[in-house]
Design an enzyme around this catalytic site. Structure first.
Site, short mmCIF file in Angstrom:
data_model
loop_
_atom_site.label_atom_id
_atom_site.label_comp_id
_atom_site.label_asym_id
_atom_site.label_seq_id
_atom_site.Cartn_x
_atom_site.Cartn_y
_atom_site.Cartn_z
N HIS A 17 -31.96 63.32 57.42
CA HIS A 17 -32.30 62.58 58.64
C HIS A 17 -32.68 63.54 59.77
O HIS A 17 -33.63 63.30 60.51
CB HIS A 17 -31.11 61.73 59.12
CG HIS A 17 -30.69 60.64 58.18
ND1 HIS A 17 -29.40 60.54 57.69
CD2 HIS A 17 -31.37 59.61 57.65
CE1 HIS A 17 -29.31 59.49 56.91
NE2 HIS A 17 -30.50 58.91 56.86
N LYS A 41 -23.36 44.09 55.91
CA LYS A 41 -22.95 45.23 55.08
C LYS A 41 -21.64 45.78 55.59
O LYS A 41 -21.29 45.58 56.74
CB LYS A 41 -24.00 46.33 55.19
CG LYS A 41 -25.13 46.26 54.20
CD LYS A 41 -25.81 47.62 54.21
CE LYS A 41 -27.16 47.64 53.54
NZ LYS A 41 -27.85 48.91 53.79
N ARG A 90 -38.71 60.01 50.59
CA ARG A 90 -38.20 61.10 49.78
C ARG A 90 -38.93 61.18 48.45
O ARG A 90 -39.38 62.22 48.02
CB ARG A 90 -36.70 60.92 49.50
CG ARG A 90 -35.83 61.22 50.69
CD ARG A 90 -34.43 60.75 50.45
NE ARG A 90 -34.43 59.32 50.17
CZ ARG A 90 -33.35 58.57 50.14
NH1 ARG A 90 -32.17 59.12 50.30
NH2 ARG A 90 -33.43 57.28 49.90
N SER A 128 -27.30 59.40 52.12
CA SER A 128 -25.96 59.16 52.68
C SER A 128 -25.01 58.68 51.58
O SER A 128 -23.82 59.03 51.56
CB SER A 128 -26.02 58.10 53.78
OG SER A 128 -26.85 58.54 54.82
O1 PNS Z 1 -31.29 53.83 56.48
P1 PNS Z 1 -31.69 52.55 55.85
O2 PNS Z 1 -30.46 51.75 55.46
O3 PNS Z 1 -32.64 52.74 54.73
O4 PNS Z 1 -32.45 51.72 57.00
C1 PNS Z 1 -32.90 50.42 56.76
C2 PNS Z 1 -33.38 49.72 58.03
C3 PNS Z 1 -32.34 49.79 59.12
C4 PNS Z 1 -34.64 50.41 58.52
C5 PNS Z 1 -33.72 48.25 57.65
O5 PNS Z 1 -32.65 47.71 56.95
C6 PNS Z 1 -34.03 47.37 58.86
O6 PNS Z 1 -35.01 47.54 59.53
N1 PNS Z 1 -33.14 46.40 59.11
C7 PNS Z 1 -33.28 45.49 60.23
C8 PNS Z 1 -33.63 44.10 59.73
C9 PNS Z 1 -35.12 43.91 59.59
O7 PNS Z 1 -35.88 44.08 60.52
N2 PNS Z 1 -35.57 43.52 58.38
C10 PNS Z 1 -36.97 43.16 58.18
C11 PNS Z 1 -37.77 44.20 57.52
S1 PNS Z 1 -38.01 43.75 55.83
#
Ligand code: PNS
Length: 162
Positions: A17, A41, A90, A128
């Protein structure tokens, strides 16, 4: 003025990150790190703890603001007046999910573009989830996360064992 959001769970923040934070902040005027507070979660760390770790390990880096959010990412980006979303890629395994997410976000908010940075080779294996797994079995995580994060993980896991 280009303001971007780099969203994620950051549970916990890793060197992968930090690599994306450092490199993307060179491309924009302001970078907002959005820390997802997902009530569905159960992360290892609360949003406050994740924000605290991020603040500690990005101390001295310019252009950064760290903000927790819940709900839709595009709404958060809109509220922050950001026009760009940054994500790290990645490997091919990330691609399908990232593509779906960026296209959904673009449908919801066509004015906001998602930009991908490929993770540096040094960190392309890192997540993570694997850091938490190695730590849970007592492994050495010093090459995956900064010392402050490694200490915070150890403390949390020791407290859970008691
Ligand atoms: O680090 P991560 O867990 O891969 O991040 C995921 C994240 C936070 C980018 C994603 O889960 C997110 O944007 N969640 C907010 C809900 C949302 O907007 N969902 C619609 C997009 S499909």
């Amino acid at each position: 003025m280009l303001r971007a959001v780099y969203p994620g769970s950051f549970d916990p923040v890793t060197y992968g990150h930090l690599d994306i934070i450092e490199r993307s902040s060179k491309l924009v005027d302001e970078l907002i790190i959005g820390v997802l507070n997902n009530k569905a979660k159960t992360p290892l760390f609360s949003a406050e703890e994740r924000v605290r770790m991020l603040k500690e390990v990005t101390k001295g880096m310019p252009k950064l603001t760290i903000v927790p959010f819940d709900g839709l990412l595009v709404e958060f980006a809109r509220r922050m007046e950001a026009t760009m979303i940054v994500r790290g890629l990645r490997a091919i395994t990330d691609f399908e999910y990232e593509l779906q997410m960026s296209q959904t976000n673009h449908k919801l908010e066509p004015e906001i573009e998602t930009v991908f940075l490929t993770t540096s080779l040094d960190y392309s294996y890192l997540s993570s989830t694997t850091v938490k797994e190695v730590a849970a079995f007592g492994g050495d995580i010093s090459q995956f996360v900064p010392d402050f994060v490694a200490d915070t993980i150890r403390e949390k896991m020791n407290r859970r064992r008691v």
